[in-house]
Design a protein around this motif. Structure first.
Motif, mmCIF file in Angstrom:
data_model
loop_
_atom_site.group_PDB
_atom_site.id
_atom_site.type_symbol
_atom_site.label_atom_id
_atom_site.label_comp_id
_atom_site.label_asym_id
_atom_site.label_seq_id
_atom_site.Cartn_x
_atom_site.Cartn_y
_atom_site.Cartn_z
ATOM 1 N N GLY A 46 0.823 -1.217 0.000
ATOM 2 C CA GLY A 46 0.000 0.000 0.000
ATOM 3 C C GLY A 46 0.848 1.254 0.000
ATOM 4 N N VAL A 47 1.895 1.265 0.822
ATOM 5 C CA VAL A 47 2.805 2.412 0.859
ATOM 6 C C VAL A 47 3.506 2.579 -0.488
ATOM 7 C CG1 VAL A 47 4.937 3.281 1.905
ATOM 8 C CG2 VAL A 47 3.134 2.361 3.355
ATOM 9 N N GLU A 48 3.909 1.471 -1.092
ATOM 10 C CA GLU A 48 4.575 1.537 -2.392
ATOM 11 C C GLU A 48 3.623 2.087 -3.461
ATOM 12 O OE1 GLU A 48 6.200 0.402 -6.221
ATOM 13 O OE2 GLU A 48 4.432 -0.560 -5.390
ATOM 14 N N GLU A 49 2.369 1.683 -3.437
ATOM 15 C CA GLU A 49 1.384 2.182 -4.407
ATOM 16 C C GLU A 49 1.104 3.665 -4.196
ATOM 17 O OE1 GLU A 49 -1.013 2.331 -7.640
ATOM 18 O OE2 GLU A 49 0.331 0.720 -7.043
ATOM 19 N N ILE A 50 1.039 4.083 -2.951
ATOM 20 C CA ILE A 50 0.853 5.513 -2.654
ATOM 21 C C ILE A 50 2.037 6.310 -3.202
ATOM 22 C CG2 ILE A 50 0.787 7.221 -0.792
ATOM 23 C CD1 ILE A 50 -0.836 5.116 0.812
ATOM 24 N N GLY A 51 3.234 5.779 -3.043
ATOM 25 C CA GLY A 51 4.424 6.439 -3.580
ATOM 26 C C GLY A 51 4.370 6.580 -5.090
ATOM 27 N N VAL A 52 3.914 5.531 -5.775
ATOM 28 C CA VAL A 52 3.791 5.585 -7.238
ATOM 29 C C VAL A 52 2.771 6.653 -7.641
ATOM 30 C CG1 VAL A 52 3.006 4.291 -9.264
ATOM 31 C CG2 VAL A 52 4.548 3.218 -7.620
ATOM 32 N N GLN A 53 1.652 6.725 -6.932
ATOM 33 C CA GLN A 53 0.629 7.720 -7.250
ATOM 34 C C GLN A 53 1.120 9.144 -6.987
ATOM 35 O OE1 GLN A 53 -2.149 7.161 -8.882
ATOM 36 N NE2 GLN A 53 -1.681 4.988 -8.921
ATOM 37 N N LEU A 61 -5.957 12.168 -11.730
ATOM 38 C CA LEU A 61 -6.684 13.425 -11.698
ATOM 39 C C LEU A 61 -7.565 13.561 -12.948
ATOM 40 C CD1 LEU A 61 -3.892 15.888 -10.539
ATOM 41 C CD2 LEU A 61 -5.750 14.963 -9.179
ATOM 42 N N PRO A 62 -8.798 14.048 -12.775
ATOM 43 C CA PRO A 62 -9.685 14.231 -13.937
ATOM 44 C C PRO A 62 -9.371 15.534 -14.669
ATOM 45 C CG PRO A 62 -10.830 14.842 -11.934
ATOM 46 C CD PRO A 62 -9.474 14.331 -11.512
ATOM 47 N N LEU A 63 -8.218 15.596 -15.327
ATOM 48 C CA LEU A 63 -7.758 16.850 -15.936
ATOM 49 C C LEU A 63 -8.660 17.326 -17.067
ATOM 50 C CD1 LEU A 63 -3.887 16.409 -15.974
ATOM 51 C CD2 LEU A 63 -5.299 17.695 -14.382
ATOM 52 N N GLU A 64 -9.211 16.408 -17.852
ATOM 53 C CA GLU A 64 -10.083 16.829 -18.962
ATOM 54 C C GLU A 64 -11.335 17.510 -18.425
ATOM 55 O OE1 GLU A 64 -10.829 13.908 -21.947
ATOM 56 O OE2 GLU A 64 -8.731 13.294 -22.015
ATOM 57 N N VAL A 65 -11.889 17.003 -17.345
ATOM 58 C CA VAL A 65 -13.080 17.607 -16.744
ATOM 59 C C VAL A 65 -12.744 18.978 -16.174
ATOM 60 C CG1 VAL A 65 -14.794 17.346 -14.908
ATOM 61 C CG2 VAL A 65 -14.083 15.358 -16.237
ATOM 62 N N ILE A 66 -11.612 19.077 -15.477
ATOM 63 C CA ILE A 66 -11.197 20.344 -14.881
ATOM 64 C C ILE A 66 -10.957 21.386 -15.973
ATOM 65 C CG2 ILE A 66 -9.363 21.490 -13.576
ATOM 66 C CD1 ILE A 66 -9.059 18.832 -12.006
ATOM 67 N N CYS A 67 -10.233 21.013 -17.020
ATOM 68 C CA CYS A 67 -9.947 21.950 -18.117
ATOM 69 C C CYS A 67 -11.222 22.376 -18.836
ATOM 70 C CB CYS A 67 -8.961 21.330 -19.102
ATOM 71 S SG CYS A 67 -7.306 21.145 -18.423
ATOM 72 N N GLY A 68 -12.138 21.451 -19.030
ATOM 73 C CA GLY A 68 -13.410 21.791 -19.668
ATOM 74 C C GLY A 68 -14.204 22.793 -18.856
ATOM 75 N N ARG A 69 -14.191 22.623 -17.546
ATOM 76 C CA ARG A 69 -14.917 23.552 -16.667
ATOM 77 C C ARG A 69 -14.270 24.938 -16.684
ATOM 78 N NH1 ARG A 69 -19.782 24.759 -14.715
ATOM 79 N NH2 ARG A 69 -19.444 26.275 -13.081
ATOM 80 N N VAL A 70 -12.934 24.973 -16.655
ATOM 81 C CA VAL A 70 -12.230 26.257 -16.703
ATOM 82 C C VAL A 70 -12.536 26.965 -18.018
ATOM 83 C CG1 VAL A 70 -9.943 27.315 -16.854
ATOM 84 C CG2 VAL A 70 -10.403 25.609 -15.104
ATOM 85 N N LYS A 71 -12.508 26.225 -19.127
ATOM 86 C CA LYS A 71 -12.802 26.826 -20.430
ATOM 87 C C LYS A 71 -14.221 27.388 -20.462
ATOM 88 C CE LYS A 71 -13.085 25.839 -25.350
ATOM 89 N NZ LYS A 71 -13.003 24.813 -26.388
ATOM 90 N N ALA A 72 -15.184 26.631 -19.948
ATOM 91 C CA ALA A 72 -16.570 27.100 -19.929
ATOM 92 C C ALA A 72 -16.714 28.360 -19.076
ATOM 93 C CB ALA A 72 -17.483 25.994 -19.404
ATOM 94 N N ASP A 73 -16.045 28.406 -17.929
ATOM 95 C CA ASP A 73 -16.113 29.579 -17.055
ATOM 96 C C ASP A 73 -15.493 30.807 -17.717
ATOM 97 O OD1 ASP A 73 -17.389 28.099 -15.137
ATOM 98 O OD2 ASP A 73 -15.610 27.826 -13.863
ATOM 99 N N VAL A 74 -14.355 30.617 -18.379
ATOM 100 C CA VAL A 74 -13.697 31.739 -19.054
ATOM 101 C C VAL A 74 -14.569 32.249 -20.190
ATOM 102 C CG1 VAL A 74 -11.724 32.349 -20.522
ATOM 103 C CG2 VAL A 74 -11.347 31.100 -18.398
ATOM 104 N N MET A 75 -15.135 31.359 -20.986
ATOM 105 C CA MET A 75 -15.993 31.790 -22.094
ATOM 106 C C MET A 75 -17.225 32.538 -21.571
ATOM 107 S SD MET A 75 -14.209 30.995 -24.614
ATOM 108 C CE MET A 75 -15.308 31.372 -25.947
ATOM 109 N N LYS A 76 -17.817 32.066 -20.489
ATOM 110 C CA LYS A 76 -18.977 32.729 -19.906
ATOM 111 C C LYS A 76 -18.606 34.118 -19.403
ATOM 112 C CE LYS A 76 -23.155 32.953 -18.209
ATOM 113 N NZ LYS A 76 -24.113 33.665 -19.014
ATOM 114 N N THR A 77 -17.447 34.226 -18.765
ATOM 115 C CA THR A 77 -16.986 35.526 -18.269
ATOM 116 C C THR A 77 -16.765 36.494 -19.422
ATOM 117 O OG1 THR A 77 -15.931 34.481 -16.371
ATOM 118 C CG2 THR A 77 -15.177 36.687 -16.933
#
Length: 128
Positions: A46-53, A61-77
């Motif tokens: 478990g410790v070894e797996e935590i280290g790898v992560q 990390l859900p980077l595509e979801v985060i980036c999509g939300r940021v893009k939508a917020d910027v466009m709305k602004t």
């Protein structure tokens, strides 16, 4: 990022160590060897797996979801900002700026004091 060879080396070392652990502790714990080895293996793996992560967090990390939300917020602004500016200009409350994206040379839009015609000066405000 941590080199892949380092991660593989630690995983191989852990595997060899856990394989030899029962041989080392059997004389001291006897029949409790298996449960003790399983518990130690679970903790260390478990410790070894935590280290790898921690070394490579972008796989979880859900980077595509985060980036999509940021893009939508910027466009709305940007849309809100443009619509507010247009509403103020139409109401006569906003600055009389040249249209966005249009180039206006300083000589064609400048007044006698060298400022663009849409810039309100302190003197003109006092005069009113």
């Amino acid at each position: 990022p941590i080199p892949v060879s380092f991660t593989r080396h630690t995983a191989r070392f852990l595997f060899i160590w856990l394989t030899l652990l029962p041989i080392a502790i059997y004389p001291n714990v006897g029949d409790f060897t298996a449960p003790i080895v399983v518990a130690i293996a679970a903790v260390l793996c478990g410790v070894e797996e935590i280290g790898v992560q921690c070394e490579e967090p972008f796989g979880i990390l859900p980077l595509e979801v985060i980036c999509g939300r940021v893009k939508a917020d910027v466009m709305k602004t940007l849309e809100d900002d443009l619509s507010v500016k247009q509403t103020l200009i139409e109401a006569g409350c906003g600055p009389r700026e040249p249209a966005a994206g249009k180039y206006v040379s300083a000589s064609s839009s400048a007044t006698s004091n060298g400022r663009p015609s849409w810039v309100v000066s302190q003197e003109s405000v006092k005069a009113q």
